[in-house]
Design a protein around this motif. Structure first.
Motif, PDB file in Angstrom:
ATOM      1  N   ASP A  25      78.979  63.009  28.992  1.00  0.00           N
ATOM      2  CA  ASP A  25      78.181  63.155  27.771  1.00  0.00           C
ATOM      3  C   ASP A  25      77.107  64.225  27.942  1.00  0.00           C
ATOM      4  N   LEU A  26      77.447  65.441  27.597  1.00  0.00           N
ATOM      5  CA  LEU A  26      76.475  66.527  27.692  1.00  0.00           C
ATOM      6  C   LEU A  26      76.303  67.226  26.348  1.00  0.00           C
ATOM      7  N   GLY A  27      76.588  66.520  25.272  1.00  0.00           N
ATOM      8  CA  GLY A  27      76.401  67.083  23.942  1.00  0.00           C
ATOM      9  C   GLY A  27      74.930  67.343  23.661  1.00  0.00           C
ATOM     10  N   ASN A  28      74.656  68.479  23.023  1.00  0.00           N
ATOM     11  CA  ASN A  28      73.302  68.856  22.607  1.00  0.00           C
ATOM     12  C   ASN A  28      72.301  68.771  23.764  1.00  0.00           C
ATOM     13  N   SER A  29      72.690  69.339  24.907  1.00  0.00           N
ATOM     14  CA  SER A  29      71.877  69.263  26.132  1.00  0.00           C
ATOM     15  C   SER A  29      71.208  70.574  26.523  1.00  0.00           C
ATOM     16  N   ASN A  30      71.336  71.594  25.679  1.00  0.00           N
ATOM     17  CA  ASN A  30      70.704  72.879  25.941  1.00  0.00           C
ATOM     18  C   ASN A  30      71.211  73.535  27.225  1.00  0.00           C
ATOM     19  N   ILE A  31      72.496  73.332  27.535  1.00  0.00           N
ATOM     20  CA  ILE A  31      73.072  73.970  28.716  1.00  0.00           C
ATOM     21  C   ILE A  31      73.875  75.187  28.283  1.00  0.00           C
ATOM     22  N   SER A  32      74.020  76.113  29.201  1.00  0.00           N
ATOM     23  CA  SER A  32      74.830  77.301  28.962  1.00  0.00           C
ATOM     24  C   SER A  32      75.618  77.590  30.226  1.00  0.00           C
ATOM     25  N   GLY A  33      76.567  78.486  30.110  1.00  0.00           N
ATOM     26  CA  GLY A  33      77.428  78.820  31.232  1.00  0.00           C
ATOM     27  C   GLY A  33      78.875  78.733  30.803  1.00  0.00           C
ATOM     28  N   THR A  34      79.757  78.546  31.775  1.00  0.00           N
ATOM     29  CA  THR A  34      81.187  78.520  31.489  1.00  0.00           C
ATOM     30  C   THR A  34      81.818  77.253  32.062  1.00  0.00           C
ATOM     31  N   LEU A  35      82.976  76.924  31.512  1.00  0.00           N
ATOM     32  CA  LEU A  35      83.771  75.826  32.046  1.00  0.00           C
ATOM     33  C   LEU A  35      84.740  76.399  33.071  1.00  0.00           C
TER      34      LEU A  35
END
Length: 164
Positions: free
Chosen positions: A69-79
């Motif tokens: 559950d990382l929805g709306n967590s202000n993270i960026s980057g790639t999968l």
């Protein structure tokens, strides 16, 4: 020399830890791809054998990761392809972040996946054809990204898919 039953008991005892540790390794590899300015991933400690104690991770009674559950967590980057190693994952919630790059085809390995929410990110490229392997998938939300191409025809074989 130790009796065979003792050796077998030892391996049966540690095998759940080994499987969860591989899930922990996959999650830690994912974490290393992310920028996390608000420290939502600070509890993701790779020295712990079990990722089930980490925030935003839910496990079943066998200590297998079933929800991220990382929805709306202000993270960026790639999968990366490591996400495909979470073989018991049922819910992948990564919506409303700044995740960019292509969707890894390895997500098609998540045979237990029921819901994949990655809408409102910056994902690009095509929807992987490997998603046709996700026979348990009911919800696939990829809207509001920078995806190109058409929806793969292979996804029509997903009889349980309710929302695309």
């Amino acid at each position: 020399m130790a009796p065979i039953s003792l050796i077998l008991s030892f391996f049966l005892f540690i095998s759940p830890a080994l499987s969860t540790n591989s899930e922990g390794n996959a999650l830690h590899a994912l974490r290393s791809r992310f920028k996390d300015p608000t420290n939502v991933l600070q509890s993701w400690d790779p020295t712990l054998v079990n990722p089930c104690t980490w925030f935003h991770v839910t496990c079943d009674s066998n200590n297998h990761v079933i929800r991220l559950d990382l929805g709306n967590s202000n993270i960026s980057g790639t999968l990366g392809p490591e996400v495909g190693q979470l073989q018991h994952l049922q819910y992948l919630e990564l919506y409303m972040n700044d995740i960019s790059g292509k969707i890894p085809k390895e997500l098609g390995n998540l045979k237990s996946l029921v819901s994949m929410d990655m809408y409102q990110n910056k994902l690009e490229g095509e929807i992987p054809k490997s998603f046709a392997n996700l026979k348990s998938l009911k919800f696939l939300r990829l809207n509001n990204n920078k995806l190109t191409g058409s929806i793969p025809r292979e996804l029509t074989t997903l009889s349980d898919l309710k929302v695309l």
